[in-house]
Design a protein around this motif. Structure first.
Motif, PDB file in Angstrom:
ATOM      1  N   ASP A 182      45.033  52.844  27.701  1.00 13.60           N
ATOM      2  CA  ASP A 182      45.996  52.896  26.784  1.00 13.60           C
ATOM      3  C   ASP A 182      45.448  52.679  25.877  1.00 13.60           C
ATOM      4  N   ASN A 183      45.745  52.890  24.215  1.00 10.68           N
ATOM      5  CA  ASN A 183      45.410  52.153  23.227  1.00 10.68           C
ATOM      6  C   ASN A 183      46.667  52.074  22.336  1.00 10.68           C
ATOM      7  N   ASN A 184      47.252  52.887  22.664  1.00  5.24           N
ATOM      8  CA  ASN A 184      48.486  53.105  21.995  1.00  5.24           C
ATOM      9  C   ASN A 184      49.796  52.090  21.904  1.00  5.24           C
ATOM     10  N   LEU A 185      49.775  51.116  21.642  1.00  3.43           N
ATOM     11  CA  LEU A 185      50.346  49.631  22.286  1.00  3.43           C
ATOM     12  C   LEU A 185      51.639  49.574  20.560  1.00  3.43           C
ATOM     13  N   PRO A 186      51.901  48.801  20.451  1.00  3.36           N
ATOM     14  CA  PRO A 186      53.095  47.852  19.692  1.00  3.36           C
ATOM     15  C   PRO A 186      51.933  47.186  19.630  1.00  3.36           C
ATOM     16  N   THR A 187      52.588  46.891  18.035  1.00  9.06           N
ATOM     17  CA  THR A 187      50.943  46.089  17.243  1.00  9.06           C
ATOM     18  C   THR A 187      51.977  44.511  17.717  1.00  9.06           C
ATOM     19  N   SER A 188      52.367  43.893  18.833  1.00  9.63           N
ATOM     20  CA  SER A 188      52.121  42.436  19.030  1.00  9.63           C
ATOM     21  C   SER A 188      51.403  42.421  20.549  1.00  9.63           C
ATOM     22  N   MET A 189      50.444  43.987  20.927  1.00 11.68           N
ATOM     23  CA  MET A 189      49.524  43.722  21.731  1.00 11.68           C
ATOM     24  C   MET A 189      48.565  43.921  21.884  1.00 11.68           C
ATOM     25  N   GLU A 190      47.342  42.854  21.900  1.00 12.87           N
ATOM     26  CA  GLU A 190      46.339  43.382  21.747  1.00 12.87           C
ATOM     27  C   GLU A 190      45.384  44.966  22.758  1.00 12.87           C
ATOM     28  N   ILE A 191      44.318  45.427  22.332  1.00  9.14           N
ATOM     29  CA  ILE A 191      44.067  46.366  22.320  1.00  9.14           C
ATOM     30  C   ILE A 191      42.937  46.065  24.145  1.00  9.14           C
ATOM     31  N   PRO A 192      43.408  45.932  25.163  1.00  8.55           N
ATOM     32  CA  PRO A 192      43.062  45.045  26.457  1.00  8.55           C
ATOM     33  C   PRO A 192      41.533  46.628  26.651  1.00  8.55           C
ATOM     34  N   SER A 193      40.750  45.710  27.667  1.00  4.46           N
ATOM     35  CA  SER A 193      38.978  46.443  27.794  1.00  4.46           C
ATOM     36  C   SER A 193      39.406  46.871  29.805  1.00  4.46           C
ATOM     37  N   HIS A 194      40.226  47.017  30.039  1.00  5.79           N
ATOM     38  CA  HIS A 194      40.735  46.592  31.243  1.00  5.79           C
ATOM     39  C   HIS A 194      42.323  47.272  31.623  1.00  5.79           C
ATOM     40  N   ILE A 195      42.444  47.652  32.742  1.00 12.33           N
ATOM     41  CA  ILE A 195      43.852  47.439  33.633  1.00 12.33           C
ATOM     42  C   ILE A 195      44.303  46.409  34.783  1.00 12.33           C
ATOM     43  N   GLY A 196      45.234  46.139  34.827  1.00 17.06           N
ATOM     44  CA  GLY A 196      45.572  44.935  35.260  1.00 17.06           C
ATOM     45  C   GLY A 196      45.656  43.755  34.896  1.00 17.06           C
ATOM     46  N   ALA A 197      46.041  42.285  34.913  1.00 14.18           N
ATOM     47  CA  ALA A 197      45.898  41.475  34.070  1.00 14.18           C
ATOM     48  C   ALA A 197      44.763  40.257  33.856  1.00 14.18           C
ATOM     49  N   PHE A 198      43.430  41.098  35.190  1.00 17.91           N
ATOM     50  CA  PHE A 198      42.339  40.366  35.134  1.00 17.91           C
ATOM     51  C   PHE A 198      41.044  40.818  35.010  1.00 17.91           C
ATOM     52  N   GLY A 199      41.143  42.147  34.583  1.00 21.54           N
ATOM     53  CA  GLY A 199      39.696  43.073  34.936  1.00 21.54           C
ATOM     54  C   GLY A 199      39.291  43.002  36.071  1.00 21.54           C
ATOM     55  N   LYS A 200      37.872  43.079  35.085  1.00 15.69           N
ATOM     56  CA  LYS A 200      36.804  42.694  36.535  1.00 15.69           C
ATOM     57  C   LYS A 200      36.513  41.521  37.200  1.00 15.69           C
ATOM     58  N   SER A 201      36.480  40.184  35.848  1.00 17.12           N
ATOM     59  CA  SER A 201      37.002  38.982  35.657  1.00 17.12           C
ATOM     60  C   SER A 201      37.692  38.343  35.521  1.00 17.12           C
ATOM     61  N   VAL A 202      38.144  36.937  35.717  1.00 19.41           N
ATOM     62  CA  VAL A 202      39.711  36.652  34.734  1.00 19.41           C
ATOM     63  C   VAL A 202      39.381  36.072  33.685  1.00 19.41           C
ATOM     64  N   ASP A 203      39.533  36.449  32.682  1.00 16.70           N
ATOM     65  CA  ASP A 203      39.469  36.074  31.293  1.00 16.70           C
ATOM     66  C   ASP A 203      40.234  34.852  31.074  1.00 16.70           C
ATOM     67  N   LYS A 204      38.817  33.926  30.187  1.00 15.89           N
ATOM     68  CA  LYS A 204      39.162  32.714  30.802  1.00 15.89           C
ATOM     69  C   LYS A 204      40.649  32.509  30.018  1.00 15.89           C
ATOM     70  N   GLU A 205      40.999  33.401  29.257  1.00 17.31           N
ATOM     71  CA  GLU A 205      42.430  33.016  28.367  1.00 17.31           C
ATOM     72  C   GLU A 205      43.505  32.552  29.312  1.00 17.31           C
ATOM     73  N   TRP A 206      43.511  33.032  30.751  1.00 14.82           N
ATOM     74  CA  TRP A 206      43.900  32.787  32.004  1.00 14.82           C
ATOM     75  C   TRP A 206      44.077  31.054  32.212  1.00 14.82           C
ATOM     76  N   TYR A 207      42.823  30.726  31.682  1.00 19.12           N
ATOM     77  CA  TYR A 207      42.976  29.585  32.080  1.00 19.12           C
ATOM     78  C   TYR A 207      43.453  28.689  33.671  1.00 19.12           C
ATOM     79  N   SER A 208      42.776  29.707  34.324  1.00 20.65           N
ATOM     80  CA  SER A 208      42.921  30.117  36.014  1.00 20.65           C
ATOM     81  C   SER A 208      41.631  28.110  36.543  1.00 20.65           C
ATOM     82  N   ASP A 209      41.781  27.840  35.841  1.00 21.70           N
ATOM     83  CA  ASP A 209      40.685  26.600  36.534  1.00 21.70           C
ATOM     84  C   ASP A 209      41.870  25.186  35.801  1.00 21.70           C
TER      85      ASP A 209
END
Length: 445
Positions: free
Chosen positions: A102-129
């Motif tokens: 769903d890319n019909n999002l408020p302008t405050s949001m970015e268009i994601p590449s996946h559903i869920g918080a993480f997708g298939k791998s954890v994006d570096k923006e989470w700084y999970s380490d």
């Protein structure tokens, strides 16, 4: 745990859209079955999993969807369980990777590449380490020193600067007064005192017109935590953080925030400035806070009353909340990268006309922790007055919320109820998300 769990997948997969849904409409969870349903929740491009049959409703018809294995949803089915509490729920199935975003999002949001918080791998923006991404601090020792700690209390009418070479203790209700600010350096640890005698639990309240500048970093986060020792800490050890602003809500322009015993201008929120700026909270952990003072009168881990859109709040972790993890009363603020771990009551509670957004959020519940009021991952209300404006109309995108049934193997606190519940003229949209493990998946009421 049942071998099979049931999925609700947005009809977008099939070329349609779920406009509303209601689980087993003949049996509302609360109250009289004849009551009018005034809450409205929309689930788009998402997966919802219940323990029991999950229904999809469209045009007053319901249908059972399908049953799939847990392994079809997440890449590691041990995540969240004992010894794996800090592992992340990552989407893996090619079936679900094919869900239309769903890319019909408020302008405050970015268009994601996946559903869920993480997708298939954890994006570096989470700084999970990083040091910030310590979801479960149960063994973390902050070496609290009661003889050297600097105590903060009462009304503060000066610009306050907290540094990482000192320890600080919030004693009772600490109000940063209008026109002043509190600046907190990266790596600073602030402790909260418990409720003793006539002294309220430690709470940091940023009054309307005051600001907080708490900008940690991935390796040097700012931490608010309990002053109790390791092994003795628990939910509700102290109050929490309360930010108050001048953005609109539907309760009034001069409303005293719940959970605060205040006089004068202390503790008030509301106004007509949707662009109000209360400062910055970034790379912050808030632990063992939140306390119910009386029924319907609680201090949450992070309370946001009429916070405006120029306020920056992102990369926040709440752990062991004694009430709600995050609660909004009106406001227009937009947040991203939030974590709610082991909350007692609701993870995200939106009320009083909140119209902002949240993108990228992770919820992991404890199977044996829930509040007597009935806990939910999402609870949305607006007002019992149908003409109250603005209505709660917020958007959450890219959430992975894992309820207690995923972990329970048949044993869980029955006070946990919904993955999502909307009522009292609220309009809640959850999109590009995964919600699993709730006894009642979703409910409009």
């Amino acid at each position: 745990m049942h071998k099979y769990i049931y999925l609700l997948i947005s009809l977008l997969i099939f070329g349609c859209q779920v406009e509303s849904f209601h689980v087993d409409p003949s049996k509302p969870q609360f109250g009289d079955t004849t009551v009018d349903i005034t809450g409205f929740a929309k689930l788009i491009s998402s997966i919802m999993v219940e323990n029991d049959l999950t229904y999809m409703q469209m045009d007053d018809t319901t249908e059972n969807v399908s049953d799939l294995l847990v392994e079809d949803v997440f890449s590691n089915t041990s995540f969240g369980k004992e010894g794996h509490r800090e592992e992340l729920a990552v989407l893996t199935s090619d079936t679900f990777l094919g869900i239309q975003i769903d890319n019909n999002l408020p302008t405050s949001m970015e268009i994601p590449s996946h559903i869920g918080a993480f997708g298939k791998s954890v994006d570096k923006e989470w700084y999970s380490d990083s040091e910030w991404f310590l979801i479960d601090p149960i063994q973390k020792d902050y070496k609290y020193n009661s003889s050297q700690v600097i105590k903060l209390s009462g009304n503060i009418a000066e610009n306050l600067h907290l540094t990482s070479n000192n320890q600080y203790l919030l004693v009772g209700q600490v109000f940063i007064q209008e026109g002043y600010s509190i600046t907190i350096d990266p790596g600073t640890v602030i402790f909260g005192a418990g409720r003793t005698g006539n002294t309220e639990p430690g709470v940091l309240i940023i009054n309307r017109g005051a600001k907080i500048f708490a900008e940690g970093t991935p390796e040097n986060p700012i931490v608010f935590t309990s002053s109790a020792s390791v092994g003795a800490r628990d939910r509700g050890d102290w109050g929490g953080i309360v930010l108050l602003g001048k953005s609109p809500n539907n309760k009034g322009e001069n409303v005293t925030i719940e959970g605060i015993d205040a006089t004068g201008n202390n503790g008030q929120y509301g106004g007509n400035d949707p662009d109000d700026d209360s400062g910055i909270l970034r790379f912050v952990r808030i632990e063992y806070s939140g306390i119910a003072l009386s029924p319907g009168n609680e201090i949450n881990t992070l309370t946001l009353g009429s916070i405006g859109s120029k306020t920056k709040i992102d990369h926040i972790i709440t752990s062991y909340a004694g009430d709600d993890a995050y609660e909004w009363f009106g406001g227009t603020v937009n947040l991203h990268h939030l974590v709610a771990f082991n909350t007692l009551d609701d993870d995200f509670d939106t009320d009083a006309g909140f119209s902002g957004s949240v993108q990228y959020a992770y919820v992991l519940r404890d199977e044996l922790a829930a509040d007597i009021s009935g806990s939910k991952c999402f609870e949305s209300t607006s007002s019992k007055n149908s003409s109250a404006v603005p209505e709660t109309a917020c958007v959450f995108s890219n959430v992975t919320a894992v309820g207690p049934l995923y972990l329970s193997e048949g044993l869980y606190d029955p006070q946990f109820q919904n993955g999502l519940k909307a009522s009292n003229y609220s309009h809640l949209t959850v999109t590009n998300s995964i919600i699993v493990g709730a006894p009642i998946g979703a409910q409009n009421y």
